[in-house]
Design a protein around this motif. Structure first.
Motif, PDB file in Angstrom:
ATOM      1  N   LEU A  67       0.817  -1.033   0.101  1.00 14.41           N
ATOM      2  CA  LEU A  67       0.084  -0.101  -0.172  1.00 14.41           C
ATOM      3  C   LEU A  67       1.016   1.278   0.265  1.00 14.41           C
ATOM      4  CD1 LEU A  67      -2.719  -0.940   2.721  1.00 14.41           C
ATOM      5  CD2 LEU A  67      -3.067  -0.773   0.121  1.00 14.41           C
ATOM      6  N   ALA A  68       1.879   1.203   0.804  1.00  9.91           N
ATOM      7  CA  ALA A  68       2.835   2.406   0.891  1.00  9.91           C
ATOM      8  C   ALA A  68       3.519   2.572  -0.649  1.00  9.91           C
ATOM      9  CB  ALA A  68       3.858   2.106   1.820  1.00  9.91           C
ATOM     10  N   ASP A  69       3.764   1.372  -1.077  1.00 12.81           N
ATOM     11  CA  ASP A  69       4.596   1.697  -2.443  1.00 12.81           C
ATOM     12  C   ASP A  69       3.653   2.188  -3.692  1.00 12.81           C
ATOM     13  OD1 ASP A  69       6.774   0.500  -1.534  1.00 12.81           O
ATOM     14  OD2 ASP A  69       6.277  -1.556  -2.393  1.00 12.81           O
ATOM     15  N   GLU A  70       2.334   1.772  -3.302  1.00  9.62           N
ATOM     16  CA  GLU A  70       1.159   2.419  -4.242  1.00  9.62           C
ATOM     17  C   GLU A  70       0.545   4.101  -3.792  1.00  9.62           C
ATOM     18  OE1 GLU A  70      -0.391   1.050  -6.747  1.00  9.62           O
ATOM     19  OE2 GLU A  70       0.387  -0.933  -6.698  1.00  9.62           O
ATOM     20  N   GLY A  71       1.381   4.369  -2.733  1.00  8.49           N
ATOM     21  CA  GLY A  71       1.113   5.986  -2.514  1.00  8.49           C
ATOM     22  C   GLY A  71      -0.040   6.139  -1.563  1.00  8.49           C
ATOM     23  N   ALA A  72      -0.495   5.033  -0.901  1.00 10.10           N
ATOM     24  CA  ALA A  72      -1.654   5.196   0.135  1.00 10.10           C
ATOM     25  C   ALA A  72      -1.021   5.836   1.378  1.00 10.10           C
ATOM     26  CB  ALA A  72      -2.302   4.022   0.501  1.00 10.10           C
ATOM     27  N   LEU A  73      -1.985   6.830   2.197  1.00 10.45           N
ATOM     28  CA  LEU A  73      -1.776   7.193   3.364  1.00 10.45           C
ATOM     29  C   LEU A  73      -1.987   6.168   4.459  1.00 10.45           C
ATOM     30  CD1 LEU A  73      -3.086  10.971   2.499  1.00 10.45           C
ATOM     31  CD2 LEU A  73      -0.812  10.184   2.262  1.00 10.45           C
ATOM     32  N   LEU A  74      -1.202   5.658   5.346  1.00  6.15           N
ATOM     33  CA  LEU A  74      -1.485   4.707   5.968  1.00  6.15           C
ATOM     34  C   LEU A  74      -1.676   4.858   7.700  1.00  6.15           C
ATOM     35  CD1 LEU A  74       0.906   2.165   4.609  1.00  6.15           C
ATOM     36  CD2 LEU A  74      -1.367   2.329   4.009  1.00  6.15           C
ATOM     37  N   THR A  75      -2.558   4.327   8.259  1.00  3.14           N
ATOM     38  CA  THR A  75      -2.554   4.202   9.721  1.00  3.14           C
ATOM     39  C   THR A  75      -2.204   2.782   9.942  1.00  3.14           C
ATOM     40  OG1 THR A  75      -4.285   6.066   9.568  1.00  3.14           O
ATOM     41  CG2 THR A  75      -3.907   4.747  11.582  1.00  3.14           C
ATOM     42  N   LEU A  76      -1.127   2.339  10.739  1.00  7.16           N
ATOM     43  CA  LEU A  76      -0.706   1.133  10.940  1.00  7.16           C
ATOM     44  C   LEU A  76      -1.077   0.721  12.362  1.00  7.16           C
ATOM     45  CD1 LEU A  76       2.338   1.448   8.741  1.00  7.16           C
ATOM     46  CD2 LEU A  76       0.119   0.490   7.970  1.00  7.16           C
ATOM     47  N   HIS A  77      -1.889  -0.427  12.542  1.00  8.12           N
ATOM     48  CA  HIS A  77      -2.287  -0.830  13.898  1.00  8.12           C
ATOM     49  C   HIS A  77      -1.474  -2.158  14.299  1.00  8.12           C
ATOM     50  CE1 HIS A  77      -4.357  -4.041  16.217  1.00  8.12           C
ATOM     51  NE2 HIS A  77      -4.150  -3.074  16.892  1.00  8.12           N
ATOM     52  N   GLY A  78      -0.992  -2.454  15.515  1.00  9.98           N
ATOM     53  CA  GLY A  78      -0.268  -3.327  16.142  1.00  9.98           C
ATOM     54  C   GLY A  78      -0.516  -3.621  17.609  1.00  9.98           C
ATOM     55  N   ARG A  79      -0.103  -4.404  18.072  1.00 13.90           N
ATOM     56  CA  ARG A  79      -0.258  -4.602  19.675  1.00 13.90           C
ATOM     57  C   ARG A  79       1.088  -4.271  20.240  1.00 13.90           C
ATOM     58  NH1 ARG A  79      -2.026 -10.115  22.341  1.00 13.90           N
ATOM     59  NH2 ARG A  79      -1.821  -8.800  24.084  1.00 13.90           N
ATOM     60  N   SER A  80       2.066  -4.312  19.298  1.00 15.82           N
ATOM     61  CA  SER A  80       3.570  -3.900  19.843  1.00 15.82           C
ATOM     62  C   SER A  80       4.064  -2.529  19.079  1.00 15.82           C
ATOM     63  CB  SER A  80       4.505  -5.052  19.687  1.00 15.82           C
ATOM     64  OG  SER A  80       5.733  -4.628  19.743  1.00 15.82           O
ATOM     65  N   GLU A  81       4.448  -1.499  19.765  1.00 22.21           N
ATOM     66  CA  GLU A  81       4.997  -0.476  19.317  1.00 22.21           C
ATOM     67  C   GLU A  81       6.241  -0.836  18.652  1.00 22.21           C
ATOM     68  OE1 GLU A  81       6.570   4.019  20.267  1.00 22.21           O
ATOM     69  OE2 GLU A  81       5.600   2.866  21.865  1.00 22.21           O
ATOM     70  N   GLU A  82       7.193  -1.772  19.038  1.00 29.69           N
ATOM     71  CA  GLU A  82       8.324  -1.993  18.619  1.00 29.69           C
ATOM     72  C   GLU A  82       8.225  -2.813  17.180  1.00 29.69           C
ATOM     73  OE1 GLU A  82      12.253  -4.743  19.707  1.00 29.69           O
ATOM     74  OE2 GLU A  82      10.523  -4.739  21.164  1.00 29.69           O
ATOM     75  N   LYS A  83       7.120  -3.699  17.498  1.00 31.34           N
ATOM     76  CA  LYS A  83       7.111  -4.567  15.776  1.00 31.34           C
ATOM     77  C   LYS A  83       6.501  -3.472  14.980  1.00 31.34           C
ATOM     78  CE  LYS A  83       6.484  -9.135  17.674  1.00 31.34           C
ATOM     79  NZ  LYS A  83       5.425 -10.234  18.072  1.00 31.34           N
ATOM     80  N   VAL A  84       5.462  -2.681  15.260  1.00 27.56           N
ATOM     81  CA  VAL A  84       4.898  -1.757  13.939  1.00 27.56           C
ATOM     82  C   VAL A  84       6.071  -0.828  13.470  1.00 27.56           C
ATOM     83  CG1 VAL A  84       3.151   0.173  13.587  1.00 27.56           C
ATOM     84  CG2 VAL A  84       2.608  -1.719  15.211  1.00 27.56           C
ATOM     85  N   ARG A  85       6.693  -0.205  14.498  1.00 27.31           N
ATOM     86  CA  ARG A  85       7.938   0.712  14.089  1.00 27.31           C
ATOM     87  C   ARG A  85       8.885  -0.064  13.081  1.00 27.31           C
ATOM     88  NH1 ARG A  85       7.090   5.749  15.537  1.00 27.31           N
ATOM     89  NH2 ARG A  85       5.875   6.228  17.350  1.00 27.31           N
ATOM     90  N   ALA A  86       9.025  -1.308  13.564  1.00 26.12           N
ATOM     91  CA  ALA A  86      10.173  -2.143  12.834  1.00 26.12           C
ATOM     92  C   ALA A  86       9.769  -2.289  11.315  1.00 26.12           C
ATOM     93  CB  ALA A  86      10.444  -3.232  13.535  1.00 26.12           C
ATOM     94  N   LEU A  87       8.444  -2.014  10.973  1.00 27.45           N
ATOM     95  CA  LEU A  87       8.102  -2.220   9.766  1.00 27.45           C
ATOM     96  C   LEU A  87       8.785  -1.430   8.680  1.00 27.45           C
ATOM     97  CD1 LEU A  87       4.287  -2.405  10.135  1.00 27.45           C
ATOM     98  CD2 LEU A  87       5.790  -4.378   9.706  1.00 27.45           C
ATOM     99  N   ASN A  88       9.192   0.010   9.233  1.00 32.33           N
ATOM    100  CA  ASN A  88       9.832   0.894   8.448  1.00 32.33           C
ATOM    101  C   ASN A  88       9.256   1.305   7.287  1.00 32.33           C
ATOM    102  OD1 ASN A  88      12.145   2.583   7.656  1.00 32.33           O
ATOM    103  ND2 ASN A  88      13.010   1.162   6.433  1.00 32.33           N
ATOM    104  N   VAL A  89       7.765   1.387   7.460  1.00 36.89           N
ATOM    105  CA  VAL A  89       6.675   1.748   6.568  1.00 36.89           C
ATOM    106  C   VAL A  89       6.216   3.007   6.827  1.00 36.89           C
ATOM    107  CG1 VAL A  89       4.700   1.267   5.653  1.00 36.89           C
ATOM    108  CG2 VAL A  89       5.985  -0.599   5.783  1.00 36.89           C
ATOM    109  N   PRO A  90       6.056   4.174   6.030  1.00 35.89           N
ATOM    110  CA  PRO A  90       5.617   5.323   6.359  1.00 35.89           C
ATOM    111  C   PRO A  90       4.275   5.373   6.825  1.00 35.89           C
ATOM    112  CG  PRO A  90       5.829   5.420   4.234  1.00 35.89           C
ATOM    113  CD  PRO A  90       6.624   3.967   4.794  1.00 35.89           C
ATOM    114  N   GLY A  91       3.910   6.090   7.949  1.00 33.05           N
ATOM    115  CA  GLY A  91       2.505   6.088   8.338  1.00 33.05           C
ATOM    116  C   GLY A  91       2.183   6.465   9.792  1.00 33.05           C
ATOM    117  N   THR A  92       0.931   6.448  10.135  1.00 34.05           N
ATOM    118  CA  THR A  92       0.699   6.863  11.686  1.00 34.05           C
ATOM    119  C   THR A  92       0.494   5.491  12.378  1.00 34.05           C
ATOM    120  OG1 THR A  92      -0.436   8.884  10.861  1.00 34.05           O
ATOM    121  CG2 THR A  92      -1.087   7.747  13.145  1.00 34.05           C
TER     122      THR A  92
END
Length: 236
Positions: free
Chosen positions: A26-51
């Motif tokens: 989705l990021a590669d397609e240019g979408a504006l993302l809101t990304l959810h996860g239980r773990s802050e560490e795991k979500v930030r480790a995605l290295n995908v731009p978003g909230t």
């Protein structure tokens, strides 16, 4: 919807084996993302731009928080992908109340509440002709309930029924509700069951292939993705 560029999309379960790949596409397609996860560490480790949003989907009000985060970040919400889920193994007669509560809480009640919370924003997106959508993943077990996965199969069957019914309800409002039912996919979920131990399974689908199929379906305006819509391409 032929392009996702500039679309505001909420990905629930973005830190998971499938959700993380969906988020990257989705990021590669240019979408504006809101990304959810239980773990802050795991979500930030995605290295995908978003909230980033962190919550336990079993917590009351989590659905409202997710929608509010997307609206605060991007001013609108055009799509939701519910890639979160839990699994359990073992005979039905030995499944505990706690296990059933978790399975149905995460796999059924959470997406039901999330759609309810997201509907007003998705209606605004429909009014703006942005082709809003809400995508669920009930998986192949909703078509073929599996022995020693009875409670899990039941939860996913309930999710599929909910998606099919709400698809009919919301179609006139301009909101697409899409249910996807791919076969076993190598997301690692089976290694983290709520209860029981996974049986030996054949090699599943490649998450990258499944994720690409899902995003292509969203862009093409598809409304249902049965198991047959996924070409058998096992993970390496």
């Amino acid at each position: 919807m032929t392009s996702l560029a500039g679309s505001s999309i909420l990905v629930v379960g973005a830190s998971g084996g499938l959700g993380s790949v969906i988020a990257q596409i989705l990021a590669d397609e240019g979408a504006l993302l809101t990304l959810h996860g239980r773990s802050e560490e795991k979500v930030r480790a995605l290295n995908v731009p978003g909230t980033f949003v962190y919550s336990d989907l079993l917590d009351a009000g989590s659905d409202d928080e997710l929608v509010a985060a997307a609206l605060a970040a991007h001013g609108r919400l055009d799509g939701v992908i519910n890639a979160a889920g839990v699994v359990a193994f073992g005979p039905a007669a030995e499944t505990s109340d706690e296990t059933m509560d978790i399975l149905f809480g995460v796999n059924v009640l959470s997406p039901m509440r999330l759609l309810r919370a997201a509907r007003p924003a998705l209606l605004e997106s429909a009014a703006a002709k942005r082709d809003p959508f809400f995508l669920t993943l009930s998986g192949v077990v909703s078509e073929s309930p599996t022995a020693n996965m009875a409670a899990y199969s039941a939860s996913k069957s309930a999710l599929a029924a909910f998606a099919q019914a709400t698809s009919r309800e919301l179609r006139r409002e301009g909101i697409r509700v899409v249910d996807a039912r791919p076969g076993h996919t190598e997301t690692g979920l089976a290694t983290r069951p709520v209860a029981g131990t996974a049986p030996k399974m054949p090699t599943g689908f490649d998450p990258a292939v499944v994720a690409r199929r899902l995003v292509d379906a969203i862009m093409a305006g598809e409304r249902d993705l049965p198991s047959g819509a996924f070409v058998p391409q096992p993970a390496a």
